[in-house]
Enzyme design. Structure first.
Site, PDB file in Angstrom:
ATOM      1  N   PHE A 140       0.815  -1.222   0.000  1.00 47.26           N
ATOM      2  CA  PHE A 140       0.000   0.000   0.000  1.00 47.26           C
ATOM      3  C   PHE A 140       0.850   1.274   0.000  1.00 47.26           C
ATOM      4  O   PHE A 140       0.378   2.334   0.380  1.00 47.26           O
ATOM      5  CB  PHE A 140      -0.972   0.006   1.183  1.00 47.26           C
ATOM      6  CG  PHE A 140      -1.707  -1.286   1.372  1.00 47.26           C
ATOM      7  CD1 PHE A 140      -2.519  -1.792   0.375  1.00 47.26           C
ATOM      8  CD2 PHE A 140      -1.564  -2.026   2.531  1.00 47.26           C
ATOM      9  CE1 PHE A 140      -3.187  -2.997   0.529  1.00 47.26           C
ATOM     10  CE2 PHE A 140      -2.223  -3.235   2.698  1.00 47.26           C
ATOM     11  CZ  PHE A 140      -3.041  -3.718   1.692  1.00 47.26           C
ATOM     12  N   ILE A 152       2.836  -7.458  -4.890  1.00 46.99           N
ATOM     13  CA  ILE A 152       2.469  -7.151  -3.506  1.00 46.99           C
ATOM     14  C   ILE A 152       1.037  -7.597  -3.193  1.00 46.99           C
ATOM     15  O   ILE A 152       0.418  -7.106  -2.251  1.00 46.99           O
ATOM     16  CB  ILE A 152       2.655  -5.654  -3.211  1.00 46.99           C
ATOM     17  CG1 ILE A 152       1.804  -4.777  -4.139  1.00 46.99           C
ATOM     18  CG2 ILE A 152       4.120  -5.279  -3.331  1.00 46.99           C
ATOM     19  CD1 ILE A 152       1.850  -3.289  -3.799  1.00 46.99           C
ATOM     20  N   THR A 189      -8.811 -10.393 -11.072  1.00 47.09           N
ATOM     21  CA  THR A 189      -7.834  -9.697 -10.229  1.00 47.09           C
ATOM     22  C   THR A 189      -8.093  -8.196 -10.217  1.00 47.09           C
ATOM     23  O   THR A 189      -7.857  -7.529  -9.205  1.00 47.09           O
ATOM     24  CB  THR A 189      -6.395  -9.987 -10.693  1.00 47.09           C
ATOM     25  OG1 THR A 189      -6.237  -9.592 -12.064  1.00 47.09           O
ATOM     26  CG2 THR A 189      -6.052 -11.456 -10.553  1.00 47.09           C
ATOM     27  N   GLU A 239      -5.664   1.988  -7.491  1.00 49.00           N
ATOM     28  CA  GLU A 239      -6.039   3.111  -6.636  1.00 49.00           C
ATOM     29  C   GLU A 239      -7.322   3.828  -7.056  1.00 49.00           C
ATOM     30  O   GLU A 239      -7.946   4.518  -6.248  1.00 49.00           O
ATOM     31  CB  GLU A 239      -4.868   4.107  -6.594  1.00 49.00           C
ATOM     32  CG  GLU A 239      -3.723   3.566  -5.753  1.00 49.00           C
ATOM     33  CD  GLU A 239      -2.341   4.024  -6.193  1.00 49.00           C
ATOM     34  OE1 GLU A 239      -1.625   4.593  -5.361  1.00 49.00           O
ATOM     35  OE2 GLU A 239      -1.961   3.796  -7.346  1.00 49.00           O
TER      36      GLU A 239
END
Length: 745
Positions: free
Chosen positions: A247, A472, A641, A712
């Site tokens: 993040f 990540i 995803t 985002e």
């Protein structure tokens, strides 16, 4: 080439089984012979000097090997530049154990190294310090008089300064038919990914290290370690094959990496260092921010003026800056504008990018101000956005490479049932609950970074790809495999994408929703070159039927090259490798943004979020019962995803709006809720019905595969949509985040 059969498909994560069965290994889970364990001692004061350190009791304990501090540390680099990483802002980078000065509460000031973790942790309680304390300042709102423009050099292409003013804002605002003036404040947030920051350093002698690290950028950390400790780059290898969330917290090397490597080099031993949850609050965070906005419009709702001023926190040693004041003019046109942004240096650690840095903070204030303006105008909030819709970027006066925001508005509104909204605040009721509808717009950058990929066909006829990028948790491994498979007409099990290793070709750190556009494009570029090499090798074969064939006259499918004019004429990849005497056929190519082609365009993703809330009439408890987010992000490589990314962003939107805040005590200069018991996050019971829509948005300009990031864009509109829904339910406009139940009672 064969029609895509993998790109666009909702394929499950290839590493999913490893993660859910516990066989995926993270930085703290690597073992080694002769392994030592390190534990960090953090400062208990906020600012001052260390006068003395007593380590005698700690060193007397069985199994304690060493206690390191500024007094006995390894020799380090002299120049500030050697400590700077690829994401470091202007200023003096924090250097652990550099001297006796304390710059912020929780600063690492000693490191205990022992034969077991338990002994290292206990011994850390036996190290005592004498301090000379100094006056400190840690509260943004109490120190606004320190506000200043960021130092020269703070702005970059990724973080531009506010645009210059246009027209005459003050005059336009004063004479406007309708205007709104607001002030919004946002609290501190800490990243808190599930995986704690950890480093395992394997000492290999002669200045050689293999480092397993929690990071979003293996090459960034490799350069950082080599520069500080005077090692050759080739002798430092950083691996991060699995990362349990970042993040943004892993964009820069965190202090556990520095300390673990220092201990390994000092003792010439293998060392493991894992931070505790409380220590995760001793570095990166989203900075608190105060925003003042003045928007004006004519009687028909057309914006005439936009003024946005932002003040946010930075540390006393670095100028961390994230764009806040400039976003409104990238969404809405207005002839008169004024944008300003300042920083307040405080005695805290430098803030760091957190998912949608600047954007999620800014869009909350902008979209709530637009909502307030809509009520003053007696215009539907969605209609007000459509009245002020712009096909181009008003701030840059450039068209977007693509913009399907209008489709996002309309498709999400229909799915949500926006037309059933009674515009009167407090008019919609469900039992003892007030029901509110709110909406907001989202915008985020469509970044692309240079990336280099090595692509090869091995002796088994399979495609092997190498790139240093990390995954990540975003699905990078799966998505890259999909792209590569289609480029050579292979099945996904015939592609081996190797990543998360600084020894592999260059990748920027994973961040900014940029990796699919960066590494994905590099894969396409490398695969095209690899096809040329394979065809060239096919032409060299004895009596080759491909001798006169051009690239567009052949098809790559199932590990075979076919001649389009006669599909019975073929050669397999295995046969080509055999003809090449068993040697792999490979190429290494750089994918990079087409800066000249794109200089006349703006690049962005867009979204629209619609939210329903219920507010308990008596208790003020807010529940987000339904939410629809529509996203325009170019081609979607993997809907499964990608939806997962948007779902995660929507959850964070709920968290930012209603739960998440780190509390700073300005008298103590420390965070008071540095744990997951009191740092509130949403749980399963808080998450109800989510729907995600991907608008059709072909973009043939932005890059070779027409893709934009989705990490985002799903977050930026959610907090404002929730805030606006709460106003619609209760008639109370709350000018801060997070919104607590006591704000509504």
């Amino acid at each position: 080439m064969d029609t895509n059969k993998n790109v666009g498909q909702p394929i499950s994560r290839l590493e999913g089984k490893q993660k859910v069965t516990g066989t995926a290994k993270y930085a703290a889970e690597y073992e080694a012979n002769n392994l030592l364990y390190a534990y960090v001692v953090n400062s208990t004061i906020t600012k001052g000097k260390i006068l003395s350190i007593d380590v005698s009791k700690a060193l007397a304990l069985p199994g304690v090997v060493e206690v390191l501090s500024h007094q006995n540390r390894t020799k380090l680099a002299w120049f500030d530049l050697q400590y700077a990483d690829m994401d470091a802002p202007p200023g003096t980078v924090f250097k652990p154990f550099y001297d006796e000065n304390i710059l912020y509460n929780g600063q690492p000031i000693a490191l205990v190294v022992a034969e077991s973790f338990e002994m290292a942790r206990f011994a850390a309680t036996q190290v005592t310090f004498k301090y000379e304390e100094e006056e400190f300042k840690t509260c943004l709102k109490d120190n606004l008089e320190l506000a200043r423009i960021a130092k020269k050099g703070f702005a970059t292409a990724l973080k531009p300064p506010p645009p210059p003013p246009t027209g005459d804002f003050e005059k336009a605002y004063e004479s406007a038919a309708v205007k709104v003036e607001t002030t919004y404040s946002h609290g501190i947030e800490h990243h808190n990914p599930l995986e704690l920051f950890a480093t395992t350093t394997i000492y290999q002698g002669e200045g050689k290290l293999t480092i397993y690290d929690k990071t979003q950028g293996t090459i960034n950390n490799q350069l950082y370690v080599a520069n500080i400790f005077g090692l050759k780059y080739k002798n430092v290898r950083v691996l991060a094959p699995f990362v349990g969330g970042g993040f943004g917290s892993g964009l820069r090397p965190q202090y556990q990496l520095f300390l673990c490597v220092m201990a390994a080099l000092h003792l010439k031993r293998n060392v493991k260092l894992v931070l505790e949850r409380k220590q995760m609050f001793s570095f990166a965070h989203r900075p608190p921010t105060i925003q003042k906005l003045r928007f004006s419009a004519d009687v028909n709702g057309k914006l005439t003026g936009l003024n946005h001023s932002a003040i946010s926190e930075t540390s006393s040693f670095e100028d961390y800056f994230e764009p806040i004041a400039s976003w409104s003019h990238r969404l809405y046109p207005a002839p008169n504008t004024l944008f300003e942004q300042e920083l307040v240096p405080l005695d805290v650690h430098t803030p760091l990018d957190m998912r949608a840095p600047g954007g999620s903070t800014s869009l909350h204030a902008i979209e709530c101000t637009m909502d307030e303006l809509a009520y003053k105008l007696n215009i539907d909030p969605l209609e007000l956005r459509l009245i002020n819709y712009s096909e181009m970027d008003p701030s840059a006066k450039k068209p977007y490479t693509s913009k399907a925001l209008r489709a996002c508005y309309l498709e999400a509104a229909e799915k949500f049932g926006w037309d059933k909204r009674n515009p009167e605040p407090g008019s919609m009721v469900r039992g003892n609950k007030l029901v509110g509808y709110g909406m907001a717009t989202g915008i985020w950058d469509a970044f692309q970074f240079p990336s280099r990929v090595e692509a090869m066909i091995n002796a088994d006829g399979k495609m092997v790809l190498n790139n240093a990028v990390t995954d990540i948790g975003t699905g990078t491994f799966t998505v890259m495999t999909q792209i590569a498979a289609d480029e050579l007409g292979l099945n996904m099990d015939e592609v081996d994408f190797q990543y998360g290793d600084s020894k592999k070709p260059f990748s920027m750190f994973q961040g900014g929703s940029a990796m699919t556009a960066s590494t994905g494009v590099a894969i396409v570029v490398a695969a095209k070159e690899l096809r040329k090499k394979l065809l060239k090798k096919a032409k060299e074969m004895t009596n080759s039927p491909f001798k006169k064939a051009e690239n567009d006259q052949v098809t790559f499918k199932n590990g075979t090259i076919f001649l389009n004019s006669d599909p019975n004429v073929l050669v397999t990849f295995k046969e080509l490798i055999a003809f090449n005497k068993g040697k792999t056929i490979k190429t290494t190519n750089m994918g990079k943004p087409h800066l000249l082609k794109l200089k006349d365009y703006s690049l962005a993703t867009h979204s629209a979020s619609f939210v329903e809330v219920e507010v308990d009439k008596d208790l003020g408890v807010v529940t987000v019962t339904r939410s629809v987010t529509a996203v325009a992000a170019g081609k979607i490589i993997n809907p499964k995803t990608a939806k997962s990314q948007i779902y995660g962003s929507m959850v964070w939107g709920i968290s930012k709006a209603l739960h998440e805040e780190t509390i700073m005590d300005p008298n103590l200069g420390k965070y008071m809720n540095s744990n997951l018991g009191e740092y509130h996050l949403p749980v399963h019971a808080d998450i109800k019905q989510f729907d995600v829509i991907f608008a059709d948005e072909p973009d043939e300009l932005i890059n070779e595969i027409g893709v934009k990031g989705v990490g985002e864009i799903g977050l930026v509109g959610m907090p404002a949509a929730i805030s606006n829904a709460i106003f619609h339910a209760t008639g109370k406009r709350i000018y801060k985040l997070p919104i607590h139940l006591n704000d509504l009672i």
